[in-house]
Design a protein around this motif. Structure first.
Motif, PDB file in Angstrom:
ATOM      1  N   LYS A   1      47.058  -9.302  92.243  1.00  0.00           N
ATOM      2  CA  LYS A   1      47.127  -8.760  93.600  1.00  0.00           C
ATOM      3  C   LYS A   1      47.256  -9.857  94.659  1.00  0.00           C
ATOM      4  CE  LYS A   1      44.703  -4.528  92.433  1.00  0.00           C
ATOM      5  NZ  LYS A   1      45.841  -3.904  91.892  1.00  0.00           N
ATOM      6  N   HIS A   2      47.381 -11.091  94.224  1.00  0.00           N
ATOM      7  CA  HIS A   2      47.554 -12.207  95.155  1.00  0.00           C
ATOM      8  C   HIS A   2      48.924 -12.080  95.826  1.00  0.00           C
ATOM      9  CE1 HIS A   2      48.088 -16.292  96.639  1.00  0.00           C
ATOM     10  NE2 HIS A   2      46.796 -16.490  96.421  1.00  0.00           N
ATOM     11  N   PRO A   3      49.008 -12.300  97.133  1.00  0.00           N
ATOM     12  CA  PRO A   3      50.296 -12.169  97.832  1.00  0.00           C
ATOM     13  C   PRO A   3      51.410 -13.015  97.223  1.00  0.00           C
ATOM     14  CG  PRO A   3      48.519 -12.438  99.419  1.00  0.00           C
ATOM     15  CD  PRO A   3      47.916 -12.639  98.053  1.00  0.00           C
ATOM     16  N   GLU A   4      51.073 -14.183  96.727  1.00  0.00           N
ATOM     17  CA  GLU A   4      52.097 -15.048  96.114  1.00  0.00           C
ATOM     18  C   GLU A   4      52.626 -14.433  94.826  1.00  0.00           C
ATOM     19  OE1 GLU A   4      54.668 -18.172  96.181  1.00  0.00           O
ATOM     20  OE2 GLU A   4      53.128 -17.906  97.703  1.00  0.00           O
ATOM     21  N   THR A   5      51.764 -13.797  94.053  1.00  0.00           N
ATOM     22  CA  THR A   5      52.206 -13.126  92.827  1.00  0.00           C
ATOM     23  C   THR A   5      53.044 -11.902  93.171  1.00  0.00           C
ATOM     24  OG1 THR A   5      50.183 -13.843  91.714  1.00  0.00           O
ATOM     25  CG2 THR A   5      51.419 -12.072  90.668  1.00  0.00           C
ATOM     26  N   ILE A   6      52.592 -11.134  94.127  1.00  0.00           N
ATOM     27  CA  ILE A   6      53.292  -9.904  94.506  1.00  0.00           C
ATOM     28  C   ILE A   6      54.733 -10.187  94.925  1.00  0.00           C
ATOM     29  CG2 ILE A   6      53.337  -8.046  96.235  1.00  0.00           C
ATOM     30  CD1 ILE A   6      50.217  -8.121  96.066  1.00  0.00           C
ATOM     31  N   ARG A   7      54.945 -11.285  95.648  1.00  0.00           N
ATOM     32  CA  ARG A   7      56.305 -11.557  96.133  1.00  0.00           C
ATOM     33  C   ARG A   7      57.272 -11.908  95.010  1.00  0.00           C
ATOM     34  NH1 ARG A   7      58.427 -16.753  98.247  1.00  0.00           N
ATOM     35  NH2 ARG A   7      57.303 -18.439  97.225  1.00  0.00           N
ATOM     36  N   TRP A   8      56.755 -12.258  93.830  1.00  0.00           N
ATOM     37  CA  TRP A   8      57.619 -12.595  92.704  1.00  0.00           C
ATOM     38  C   TRP A   8      57.844 -11.428  91.743  1.00  0.00           C
ATOM     39  CZ3 TRP A   8      60.586 -16.780  92.508  1.00  0.00           C
ATOM     40  CH2 TRP A   8      60.291 -17.815  93.373  1.00  0.00           C
ATOM     41  N   LYS A   9      57.114 -10.348  91.909  1.00  0.00           N
ATOM     42  CA  LYS A   9      57.342  -9.191  91.033  1.00  0.00           C
ATOM     43  C   LYS A   9      58.749  -8.655  91.271  1.00  0.00           C
ATOM     44  CE  LYS A   9      52.569  -7.968  90.299  1.00  0.00           C
ATOM     45  NZ  LYS A   9      51.479  -7.040  90.532  1.00  0.00           N
ATOM     46  N   GLY A  10      59.467  -8.397  90.185  1.00  0.00           N
ATOM     47  CA  GLY A  10      60.849  -7.945  90.282  1.00  0.00           C
ATOM     48  C   GLY A  10      61.833  -9.073  90.519  1.00  0.00           C
ATOM     49  N   LYS A  11      61.332 -10.321  90.471  1.00  0.00           N
ATOM     50  CA  LYS A  11      62.186 -11.484  90.719  1.00  0.00           C
ATOM     51  C   LYS A  11      61.930 -12.579  89.681  1.00  0.00           C
ATOM     52  CE  LYS A  11      62.454 -10.529  95.595  1.00  0.00           C
ATOM     53  NZ  LYS A  11      62.050 -10.895  96.921  1.00  0.00           N
ATOM     54  N   LEU A  12      61.732 -12.174  88.451  1.00  0.00           N
ATOM     55  CA  LEU A  12      61.464 -13.156  87.405  1.00  0.00           C
ATOM     56  C   LEU A  12      62.668 -14.058  87.149  1.00  0.00           C
ATOM     57  CD1 LEU A  12      59.332 -11.107  84.877  1.00  0.00           C
ATOM     58  CD2 LEU A  12      58.570 -12.962  86.374  1.00  0.00           C
ATOM     59  N   ARG A  13      63.870 -13.568  87.405  1.00  0.00           N
ATOM     60  CA  ARG A  13      65.050 -14.423  87.259  1.00  0.00           C
ATOM     61  C   ARG A  13      64.988 -15.559  88.288  1.00  0.00           C
ATOM     62  NH1 ARG A  13      69.961 -11.080  86.868  1.00  0.00           N
ATOM     63  NH2 ARG A  13      69.273 -10.940  84.731  1.00  0.00           N
ATOM     64  N   ALA A  14      64.609 -15.220  89.522  1.00  0.00           N
ATOM     65  CA  ALA A  14      64.454 -16.253  90.554  1.00  0.00           C
ATOM     66  C   ALA A  14      63.348 -17.227  90.173  1.00  0.00           C
ATOM     67  CB  ALA A  14      64.158 -15.606  91.908  1.00  0.00           C
ATOM     68  N   MET A  15      62.258 -16.730  89.612  1.00  0.00           N
ATOM     69  CA  MET A  15      61.165 -17.596  89.188  1.00  0.00           C
ATOM     70  C   MET A  15      61.619 -18.510  88.056  1.00  0.00           C
ATOM     71  SD  MET A  15      57.307 -16.718  87.844  1.00  0.00           S
ATOM     72  CE  MET A  15      56.714 -16.059  89.380  1.00  0.00           C
ATOM     73  N   TYR A  16      62.391 -17.978  87.135  1.00  0.00           N
ATOM     74  CA  TYR A  16      62.928 -18.777  86.038  1.00  0.00           C
ATOM     75  C   TYR A  16      63.790 -19.915  86.591  1.00  0.00           C
ATOM     76  CZ  TYR A  16      65.413 -20.028  81.780  1.00  0.00           C
ATOM     77  OH  TYR A  16      65.937 -20.724  80.714  1.00  0.00           O
ATOM     78  N   PHE A  17      64.652 -19.605  87.552  1.00  0.00           N
ATOM     79  CA  PHE A  17      65.504 -20.632  88.161  1.00  0.00           C
ATOM     80  C   PHE A  17      64.666 -21.681  88.891  1.00  0.00           C
ATOM     81  CE2 PHE A  17      69.157 -17.373  88.494  1.00  0.00           C
ATOM     82  CZ  PHE A  17      69.582 -17.666  87.204  1.00  0.00           C
ATOM     83  N   ARG A  18      63.611 -21.250  89.573  1.00  0.00           N
ATOM     84  CA  ARG A  18      62.723 -22.201  90.248  1.00  0.00           C
ATOM     85  C   ARG A  18      62.073 -23.119  89.214  1.00  0.00           C
ATOM     86  NH1 ARG A  18      61.751 -24.991  94.946  1.00  0.00           N
ATOM     87  NH2 ARG A  18      59.603 -25.705  94.930  1.00  0.00           N
ATOM     88  N   HIS A  19      61.637 -22.544  88.104  1.00  0.00           N
ATOM     89  CA  HIS A  19      61.043 -23.337  87.028  1.00  0.00           C
ATOM     90  C   HIS A  19      62.039 -24.382  86.529  1.00  0.00           C
ATOM     91  CE1 HIS A  19      59.957 -24.178  82.783  1.00  0.00           C
ATOM     92  NE2 HIS A  19      58.743 -24.269  83.307  1.00  0.00           N
ATOM     93  N   GLU A  20      63.274 -23.978  86.324  1.00  0.00           N
ATOM     94  CA  GLU A  20      64.285 -24.917  85.842  1.00  0.00           C
ATOM     95  C   GLU A  20      64.507 -26.049  86.836  1.00  0.00           C
ATOM     96  OE1 GLU A  20      65.671 -24.768  82.564  1.00  0.00           O
ATOM     97  OE2 GLU A  20      63.874 -23.511  82.617  1.00  0.00           O
TER      98      GLU A  20
END
Length: 110
Positions: A40-59
């Motif tokens: 329920k952390h705001p930072e986690t919530i903003r990434w829900k539905g955007k795992l592809r974007a998170m993957y790219f950030r990780h890369e």
């Protein structure tokens, strides 16, 4: 504080680069495995539905870590990288994030 920065990884100091990488992995597990911690952390919530974007950030983080001589041994499962490929929601605007980093006096080149 749990945070994925929205500034280029090459601008981050060592502590923020490695810290973000660690927190991104924690957030990835919370979202992909439906864990409750930080869900329920705001930072986690903003990434829900955007795992592809998170993957790219990780890369991008991994690329910068490698350029600094770190050996990366914790890849993300690309098959779970679903949803939007761009992050366009912010807890703090990118400009405010730059101001936060500047105020820390930590060596981030922002």
């Amino acid at each position: 504080m749990l945070r994925i920065w929205d500034v280029p990884p090459e601008k981050l100091c060592r502590n923020h680069l490695l810290g973000e990488h660690r927190e991104l992995h924690a957030m990835w597990v919370v979202i992909t495995q439906k864990k409750k911690g930080y869900s329920k952390h705001p930072e986690t919530i903003r990434w829900k539905g955007k795992l592809r974007a998170m993957y790219f950030r990780h890369e991008d983080l991994v690329k910068e870590m490698s350029s600094r001589g770190y050996v990366h041994k914790s890849p993300l499962d690309k098959r779970k990288a679903t949803g939007k490929s761009i992050q366009d929601v912010y807890v703090d605007s990118p400009l405010k994030q730059i101001l936060i980093l500047k105020a820390k006096g930590c060596g981030c080149n922002v």
